[in-house]
Write an enzyme that holds these catalytic residues in place. Structure first.
Site, PDB file in Angstrom:
ATOM      1  N   ARG A  60       0.842  -1.192   0.000  1.00  0.00           N
ATOM      2  CA  ARG A  60       0.000   0.000   0.000  1.00  0.00           C
ATOM      3  C   ARG A  60       0.878   1.244   0.000  1.00  0.00           C
ATOM      4  O   ARG A  60       1.648   1.460   0.931  1.00  0.00           O
ATOM      5  CB  ARG A  60      -0.934   0.008   1.224  1.00  0.00           C
ATOM      6  CG  ARG A  60      -1.753   1.262   1.317  1.00  0.00           C
ATOM      7  CD  ARG A  60      -2.750   1.262   2.484  1.00  0.00           C
ATOM      8  NE  ARG A  60      -3.430   2.540   2.495  1.00  0.00           N
ATOM      9  CZ  ARG A  60      -3.539   3.342   3.561  1.00  0.00           C
ATOM     10  NH1 ARG A  60      -3.043   2.973   4.741  1.00  0.00           N
ATOM     11  NH2 ARG A  60      -4.142   4.491   3.474  1.00  0.00           N
ATOM     12  N   ASN A  89      -7.780   1.594   9.445  1.00  0.00           N
ATOM     13  CA  ASN A  89      -6.485   1.620  10.130  1.00  0.00           C
ATOM     14  C   ASN A  89      -6.732   1.487  11.621  1.00  0.00           C
ATOM     15  O   ASN A  89      -7.425   2.322  12.203  1.00  0.00           O
ATOM     16  CB  ASN A  89      -5.768   2.936   9.851  1.00  0.00           C
ATOM     17  CG  ASN A  89      -5.500   3.162   8.370  1.00  0.00           C
ATOM     18  OD1 ASN A  89      -5.587   2.239   7.563  1.00  0.00           O
ATOM     19  ND2 ASN A  89      -5.171   4.384   8.005  1.00  0.00           N
ATOM     20  N   GLU A 122      -3.947  -0.540   7.815  1.00  0.00           N
ATOM     21  CA  GLU A 122      -2.788  -0.250   8.671  1.00  0.00           C
ATOM     22  C   GLU A 122      -2.985  -0.893  10.029  1.00  0.00           C
ATOM     23  O   GLU A 122      -4.095  -0.898  10.573  1.00  0.00           O
ATOM     24  CB  GLU A 122      -2.616   1.262   8.934  1.00  0.00           C
ATOM     25  CG  GLU A 122      -2.092   2.056   7.785  1.00  0.00           C
ATOM     26  CD  GLU A 122      -1.953   3.535   8.127  1.00  0.00           C
ATOM     27  OE1 GLU A 122      -1.710   3.878   9.308  1.00  0.00           O
ATOM     28  OE2 GLU A 122      -2.094   4.346   7.203  1.00  0.00           O
ATOM     29  N   HIS A 182      -2.744  10.995   1.094  1.00  0.00           N
ATOM     30  CA  HIS A 182      -2.392  10.677   2.477  1.00  0.00           C
ATOM     31  C   HIS A 182      -1.786  11.940   3.099  1.00  0.00           C
ATOM     32  O   HIS A 182      -0.589  12.001   3.387  1.00  0.00           O
ATOM     33  CB  HIS A 182      -1.422   9.490   2.496  1.00  0.00           C
ATOM     34  CG  HIS A 182      -1.249   8.817   3.835  1.00  0.00           C
ATOM     35  ND1 HIS A 182      -1.425   7.464   4.031  1.00  0.00           N
ATOM     36  CD2 HIS A 182      -0.889   9.305   5.034  1.00  0.00           C
ATOM     37  CE1 HIS A 182      -1.182   7.147   5.305  1.00  0.00           C
ATOM     38  NE2 HIS A 182      -0.841   8.259   5.934  1.00  0.00           N
ATOM     39  N   GLU A 184      -7.683   8.521   6.326  1.00  0.00           N
ATOM     40  CA  GLU A 184      -8.021   9.015   7.668  1.00  0.00           C
ATOM     41  C   GLU A 184      -8.527  10.455   7.732  1.00  0.00           C
ATOM     42  O   GLU A 184      -7.847  11.348   8.267  1.00  0.00           O
ATOM     43  CB  GLU A 184      -6.816   8.858   8.601  1.00  0.00           C
ATOM     44  CG  GLU A 184      -6.398   7.415   8.786  1.00  0.00           C
ATOM     45  CD  GLU A 184      -5.303   7.253   9.825  1.00  0.00           C
ATOM     46  OE1 GLU A 184      -4.731   8.257  10.267  1.00  0.00           O
ATOM     47  OE2 GLU A 184      -5.014   6.097  10.199  1.00  0.00           O
ATOM     48  N   TYR A 200      -5.092   0.585  15.541  1.00  0.00           N
ATOM     49  CA  TYR A 200      -3.879   0.421  16.352  1.00  0.00           C
ATOM     50  C   TYR A 200      -4.164   0.051  17.799  1.00  0.00           C
ATOM     51  O   TYR A 200      -3.500  -0.802  18.372  1.00  0.00           O
ATOM     52  CB  TYR A 200      -3.063   1.722  16.329  1.00  0.00           C
ATOM     53  CG  TYR A 200      -2.408   2.001  14.996  1.00  0.00           C
ATOM     54  CD1 TYR A 200      -3.115   2.611  13.966  1.00  0.00           C
ATOM     55  CD2 TYR A 200      -1.086   1.644  14.767  1.00  0.00           C
ATOM     56  CE1 TYR A 200      -2.519   2.861  12.738  1.00  0.00           C
ATOM     57  CE2 TYR A 200      -0.474   1.899  13.534  1.00  0.00           C
ATOM     58  CZ  TYR A 200      -1.194   2.502  12.531  1.00  0.00           C
ATOM     59  OH  TYR A 200      -0.609   2.744  11.330  1.00  0.00           O
TER      60      TYR A 200
END
Ligand code: GBH
Length: 453
Positions: A74, A298, A358, A118, A163, A300
């Site tokens: 990506r 994404n 991600e 991005h 995002e 985390y």
């Protein structure tokens, strides 16, 4: 627990974080050049001028990806490398860079998954208001058309924007990321609406100009509530909070995802934010809800919540417990339940396949005396999160891919080069790349079809 054989094993990076060559071959400046070159904005005034010098070292980097055995990489494109002024004249050298890079990936047997934007908006467009200007939708559509015409015969997997909550929440509301604005909530919601319209124009441009079957999405992120226990009440409280419009900020996931997939803004948000809303037309909603093919997310970490007396989620301060394993960034507590529930809830609500675009762990990795980088904590992190994804698949979530963030250490935005997310270590003095232990662990895992040891 096992991963489907067609599961997409990947790794990710983004243009500004790795390319460097910020003013080479006709590239125009972006908001991140301006921001990082302004004293006091980034940790120790680091910037992306050189970064990992990927612009000149991409052949070596593809060699590493090939060795890793990933099926997909990506990447994002630098808008101002292709259109130095954001609109108008195309910089052929910029387009050629991506043309060559994509050919290199395909020759190595790696699918390119391209993110159009991005965070590195051309400065020339920011000077005209950036996302506060409704014209952003056409600017983005025109850029997407140019990219699709050039690369769309070989690229099949796309994400329009990375995002939105970070772009507008950190960049336009809190002012801690580029372009460093502190706007009112009404102005932020208007910019958010423009961003969603830009996404819609991007989808239309890709559909109209790519050759062959396209898979198109947008990469979302949020703050993930995790149920404190397995009790149905805690689970429902956390799920409701995940999709609730809970505060006057940019982190309400459903505010972004519902319009795109379901064609309408969520009712609770329309009610809560009613004094700050921009004009929203049926034509806008039709544009915003251009069909997409999959969900990209994404993920985390997350925070724990429990059901209060009225069933509404209550945030548990220090829900992970003192001393919970963590990475070097303040928000990176190891919380694999976040990825499990994100997978379950998103696929249930939006009824599309999901790809984790991600997920990764940051630390202060360095090269040891034996010439290796022993990052056992990252391996442990990946093991936990991939186990959680496997469990979500077993429990019915349609997860089709995983992109580790990041293929290599890079410019971590306002944190500069301090926090390292890579599975390849980068020495920023010499640009020497050293695969970390996690690189070999991930290579072996992919070779085994995802069977966790
Ligand atoms: C990504 O942003 C970026 O796309 C990438 O460029 C960047 O390098 C990478 O991550 C690492 O930072 O409050 O615990 O629920 C990540 C942005 C950070 C958004 C954490 C959600 C809150 C987590 N995310 N955040 S939590």
């Amino acid at each position: 627990m096992s991963f489907p054989s067609e599961f997409t094993w990947g790794a990710a990076a983004a243009a500004y974080q790795i390319e460097g060559a910020w003013n080479v071959d006709g590239r125009g400046p972006s908001v991140w050049d301006t921001f990082s070159q302004t004293a006091g904005k980034v940790f120790e005034n680091h910037n992306g001028n050189v970064a990992c010098d990927h612009y000149h070292r991409w052949r070596e980097d593809i060699g590493l990806m090939k060795q890793l055995g990933i099926k997909a990489y990506r990447l994002s494109l630098s808008w101002s490398r292709i259109l130095p002024q954001g609109t108008g004249e195309v910089n052929e050298a910029g387009l050629k860079f991506y043309d060559d890079l994509i050919n290199g990936l395909l020759e190595a047997g790696i699918q390119p998954w391209v993110t159009l934007f991005h965070w590195d908006l051309p400065q020339a467009l920011q000077d005209q208001g950036g996302f506060t200007n409704p014209a952003i939708a056409d600017w983005f559509g025109d850029y997407a058309t140019i990219v699709a015409k050039r690369l769309g015969d070989r690229v099949n997997h796309w994400m329009t924007i990375n995002e939105p909550p970070v772009i507008l929440g950190l960049g336009y509301q809190d002012g801690v990321f580029a372009p460093g604005l502190k706007l009112s909530y009404a102005e932020c919601l208007a910019a958010a609406h423009n961003l969603l319209r830009a996404h819609g124009k991007g989808v239309q441009a890709l559909r109209a100009n790519c050759v062959g079957p396209q898979q198109i999405s947008i990469a979302h992120t949020s703050r993930e509530p995790i149920p404190a226990s397995d009790s149905p009440a805690d689970i429902e409280a956390a799920r409701a909070r995940y999709f609730g419009c809970v505060a006057e900020n940019m982190w309400n996931l459903a505010w972004w995802a519902d319009p795109i997939v379901l064609g309408r803004y969520p009712e609770d948000g329309l009610e809560r934010f009613k004094e700050h809303l921009p004009t929203i037309t049926d034509a806008d909603m039709k544009l915003i809800s251009e069909p997409i093919d999959y969900l990209a997310y994404n993920c985390y970490s997350g925070y724990k919540v429990k059901a209060g007396a009225d069933g509404v989620a209550e945030v548990i301060t220090d829900g992970h417990g003192i001393g919970n394993p963590r990475g070097t960034l303040p928000w990176l507590s190891i919380a694999p339940e976040a990825i499990y529930w994100a997978a379950r809830w998103q696929t249930e609500r939006y009824k599309l396949p999901l790809v984790f675009s991600e997920n990764g762990f940051c630390n202060t990795d360095f090269v040891h005396r034996d010439g290796k980088v022993h990052d056992s904590q990252r391996i442990e992190f990946m093991h936990h999160y991939l186990t959680a994804i496997g469990k979500a698949i077993d429990d019915g979530a349609d997860v089709q891919g995983y992109f580790y963030w990041s293929i290599m250490d890079n410019f971590e935005w306002a944190e500069g080069y301090k926090d390292r997310f890579g599975i390849v270590h980068v020495d920023y003095q010499t640009q020497v790349r050293t695969p970390k232990d996690s690189f070999y662990w991930y290579r072996d895992l992919i070779a085994r079809g995802g069977q966790l040891d």
